[in-house]
Design an enzyme around this catalytic site. Sequence first.
Site, PDB file in Angstrom:
ATOM      1  N   ARG A 147      19.453   1.048  -2.405  1.00  0.00           N
ATOM      2  CA  ARG A 147      19.133  -0.294  -3.870  1.00  0.00           C
ATOM      3  C   ARG A 147      21.126   0.483  -4.640  1.00  0.00           C
ATOM      4  O   ARG A 147      20.717   0.381  -5.947  1.00  0.00           O
ATOM      5  CB  ARG A 147      17.424  -0.223  -3.885  1.00  0.00           C
ATOM      6  CG  ARG A 147      17.015  -0.953  -3.311  1.00  0.00           C
ATOM      7  CD  ARG A 147      16.713  -2.357  -2.978  1.00  0.00           C
ATOM      8  NE  ARG A 147      16.008  -2.759  -2.256  1.00  0.00           N
ATOM      9  CZ  ARG A 147      15.611  -2.553  -1.159  1.00  0.00           C
ATOM     10  NH1 ARG A 147      16.566  -1.845   0.149  1.00  0.00           N
ATOM     11  NH2 ARG A 147      14.587  -2.888  -0.276  1.00  0.00           N
ATOM     12  N   SER A 192      10.036  -5.349  -5.220  1.00  0.00           N
ATOM     13  CA  SER A 192       9.894  -4.631  -5.040  1.00  0.00           C
ATOM     14  C   SER A 192      10.271  -3.696  -6.870  1.00  0.00           C
ATOM     15  O   SER A 192      11.885  -4.370  -6.692  1.00  0.00           O
ATOM     16  CB  SER A 192      10.503  -3.838  -4.565  1.00  0.00           C
ATOM     17  OG  SER A 192       9.156  -4.017  -3.313  1.00  0.00           O
ATOM     18  N   GLU A 208      13.230  -1.340  -9.919  1.00  0.00           N
ATOM     19  CA  GLU A 208      14.193  -1.266  -8.998  1.00  0.00           C
ATOM     20  C   GLU A 208      15.254  -2.509 -10.294  1.00  0.00           C
ATOM     21  O   GLU A 208      16.381  -2.649  -9.809  1.00  0.00           O
ATOM     22  CB  GLU A 208      14.266  -1.355  -7.652  1.00  0.00           C
ATOM     23  CG  GLU A 208      14.691  -1.380  -7.049  1.00  0.00           C
ATOM     24  CD  GLU A 208      14.214  -3.206  -5.448  1.00  0.00           C
ATOM     25  OE1 GLU A 208      15.806  -3.982  -5.410  1.00  0.00           O
ATOM     26  OE2 GLU A 208      13.920  -3.678  -5.039  1.00  0.00           O
TER      27      GLU A 208
HETATM   28  N1  EPU Z   1       1.977   0.639   1.016  1.00  0.00           N
HETATM   29  C1  EPU Z   1       0.775   0.628   0.271  1.00  0.00           C
HETATM   30  N2  EPU Z   1      -0.002  -0.281  -0.498  1.00  0.00           N
HETATM   31  C2  EPU Z   1       0.624  -1.117  -0.850  1.00  0.00           C
HETATM   32  C3  EPU Z   1       2.430  -0.828  -0.349  1.00  0.00           C
HETATM   33  C4  EPU Z   1       2.525  -0.366   0.565  1.00  0.00           C
HETATM   34  O1  EPU Z   1      -0.446   1.864   1.301  1.00  0.00           O
HETATM   35  O2  EPU Z   1       0.005  -1.949  -2.252  1.00  0.00           O
HETATM   36  C5  EPU Z   1       2.325   1.948   1.837  1.00  0.00           C
HETATM   37  C6  EPU Z   1       1.787   1.126   3.543  1.00  0.00           C
HETATM   38  O3  EPU Z   1       1.093   0.567   4.327  1.00  0.00           O
HETATM   39  C7  EPU Z   1       3.083   1.506   3.750  1.00  0.00           C
HETATM   40  C8  EPU Z   1       4.311   2.350   2.972  1.00  0.00           C
HETATM   41  O4  EPU Z   1       3.516   2.155   1.428  1.00  0.00           O
HETATM   42  O5  EPU Z   1       2.830   2.740   4.712  1.00  0.00           O
HETATM   43  C9  EPU Z   1       5.362   0.800   2.587  1.00  0.00           C
HETATM   44  O6  EPU Z   1       5.201   0.004   2.433  1.00  0.00           O
HETATM   45  P1  EPU Z   1       6.325  -0.899   2.862  1.00  0.00           P
HETATM   46  O7  EPU Z   1       6.552  -0.914   4.220  1.00  0.00           O
HETATM   47  O8  EPU Z   1       5.613  -2.447   2.453  1.00  0.00           O
HETATM   48  O9  EPU Z   1       7.795  -0.731   1.849  1.00  0.00           O
HETATM   49  P2  EPU Z   1       7.791  -0.342   0.302  1.00  0.00           P
HETATM   50  O10 EPU Z   1       8.410   1.258   0.767  1.00  0.00           O
HETATM   51  O11 EPU Z   1       6.360  -0.662  -0.224  1.00  0.00           O
HETATM   52  C10 EPU Z   1      10.021  -0.937   0.911  1.00  0.00           C
HETATM   53  C11 EPU Z   1      11.768  -1.933  -0.129  1.00  0.00           C
HETATM   54  C12 EPU Z   1      10.958  -3.057   0.344  1.00  0.00           C
HETATM   55  C13 EPU Z   1      11.275  -3.975   2.109  1.00  0.00           C
HETATM   56  C14 EPU Z   1      10.205  -2.853   2.225  1.00  0.00           C
HETATM   57  C15 EPU Z   1      10.939  -2.641   4.271  1.00  0.00           C
HETATM   58  C16 EPU Z   1      12.481  -1.305  -1.735  1.00  0.00           C
HETATM   59  C17 EPU Z   1      11.878  -0.686  -3.200  1.00  0.00           C
HETATM   60  N3  EPU Z   1      11.352  -1.441  -0.960  1.00  0.00           N
HETATM   61  O12 EPU Z   1       8.551  -1.152   0.393  1.00  0.00           O
HETATM   62  O13 EPU Z   1      12.435  -4.435  -0.485  1.00  0.00           O
HETATM   63  O14 EPU Z   1      11.366  -4.899   2.117  1.00  0.00           O
HETATM   64  O15 EPU Z   1      10.151  -1.724   2.293  1.00  0.00           O
HETATM   65  O16 EPU Z   1      11.868  -2.348   4.788  1.00  0.00           O
HETATM   66  O17 EPU Z   1      12.744   0.513  -0.898  1.00  0.00           O
HETATM   67  C18 EPU Z   1      12.916  -5.115  -2.377  1.00  0.00           C
HETATM   68  O18 EPU Z   1      13.827  -4.145  -2.939  1.00  0.00           O
HETATM   69  O19 EPU Z   1      12.391  -5.875  -2.897  1.00  0.00           O
HETATM   70  C19 EPU Z   1      11.862  -5.386  -1.114  1.00  0.00           C
HETATM   71  C20 EPU Z   1      10.664  -6.086  -1.356  1.00  0.00           C
END
Ligand code: EPU
Length: 336
Positions: free
Chosen positions: A163, A235, A331
């Site tokens: 990012r 995010s 972010e």
């Molecule tokens: N999780 C929870 N509770 C929540 C959210 C997440 O337990 O409320 C757990 C999920 O179950 C999973 C882990 O956390 O085990 C990761 O969650 P997720 O796959 O939704 O991804 P993230 O790390 O929360 C990142 C990016 C997103 C992107 C997704 C998929 C960042 C800051 N965010 O989210 O990007 O869509 O991975 O690659 O890196 C964005 O940048 O705006 C964005 C949406």
Amino acid sequence: MIKVYNKYPLLQHNTFGIEAVAERFVEFSSTEALVGFLKEGFTGNSLVIGGGSNLLFAGDFAGTVFHSRIMGIEVLDESGNDVLVRAGSGVNWDEFVGYCVEQGWHGLENLSLIPGEVGASAVQNVGAYGVEAGDLIVKVDAIKIDGASPCAFTNADCGFAYRHSIFKGAEKDKYIITHVTFRLKKDAAFKLSYGNLKEKVEELGGATLANVRAAVCEIRRAKLPDPAEIGSAGSFFMNPVVPAVVAAKLKEEYPTMPQYPLPDGNVKLSAGWMIEQCGWKERPAEHVGVYKHQALVVINRGGATGADVIAFAKDVVASVKERFGVGLNMEVNVIG
Ligand code: EPU
């Protein structure tokens, strides 16, 4: 075309749905029009926006907001398996991804449905489901605001990281991106290892470009709010990266904590998981809260000001720090 507006309301230009006013707002539909405007002797603060999907206005903007309306997608070169595609910075990101998928070009399908525009994809190095825009960008064309001179950045010049790019770092607010060139492939392996992507693709009938795009859209629609309905900037925080020893200690205490080891030996933690563990999904809040399906997304429940969002975010950061000893960085780009 160049359009210049004074005292311009930004409500339609930020997906958080925050009321703010720009002293001046400039839209341009070509590099020449932009250069002409800057050469008339531009001074003052500047802010370049795309779809406004990663911004939080903490107040009005005392300066000039630039918004690209440079459109068009063109193939610069095709050789062997490679296709070099250049898009205008004002092209809607998801329309660009959809076009590439329709043409049968591999690379961007995992980045389907990310809000925003092509120019911002290079600034923010947008990423999802194991792919980042910076993996595919070969060149960024921009105009340096000071002097109105054209500049070209190679992938290495852009300093892409999670990012991040130089356009968010050392060169922040110095350039206006006009075009971004991507190297896509006519044939390539799909990247399906993130989360339940592979499973969703199988449900849709197996790995094709169209099915991967459809699966990503389905997962995003289930987890992330539609900016047309609920104000947010996706995010709100970045996932924190900690040394392996810190991650191992946390895993001992919280065995279900998701952790993603990185090639450099550090470990990426899930900010959304930690925020959920701190109870923020359940907490009633007036104007600001976190999204019920993804705690990493801070939402405007209606009528929030930038200050309300920042105060809420500070409480979230403090709670995660207290419980897990881990700091969170925003972010979103806070303006003002
Ligand atoms: N999780 C929870 N509770 C929540 C959210 C997440 O337990 O409320 C757990 C999920 O179950 C999973 C882990 O956390 O085990 C990761 O969650 P997720 O796959 O939704 O991804 P993230 O790390 O929360 C990142 C990016 C997103 C992107 C997704 C998929 C960042 C800051 N965010 O989210 O990007 O869509 O991975 O690659 O890196 C964005 O940048 O705006 C964005 C949406």
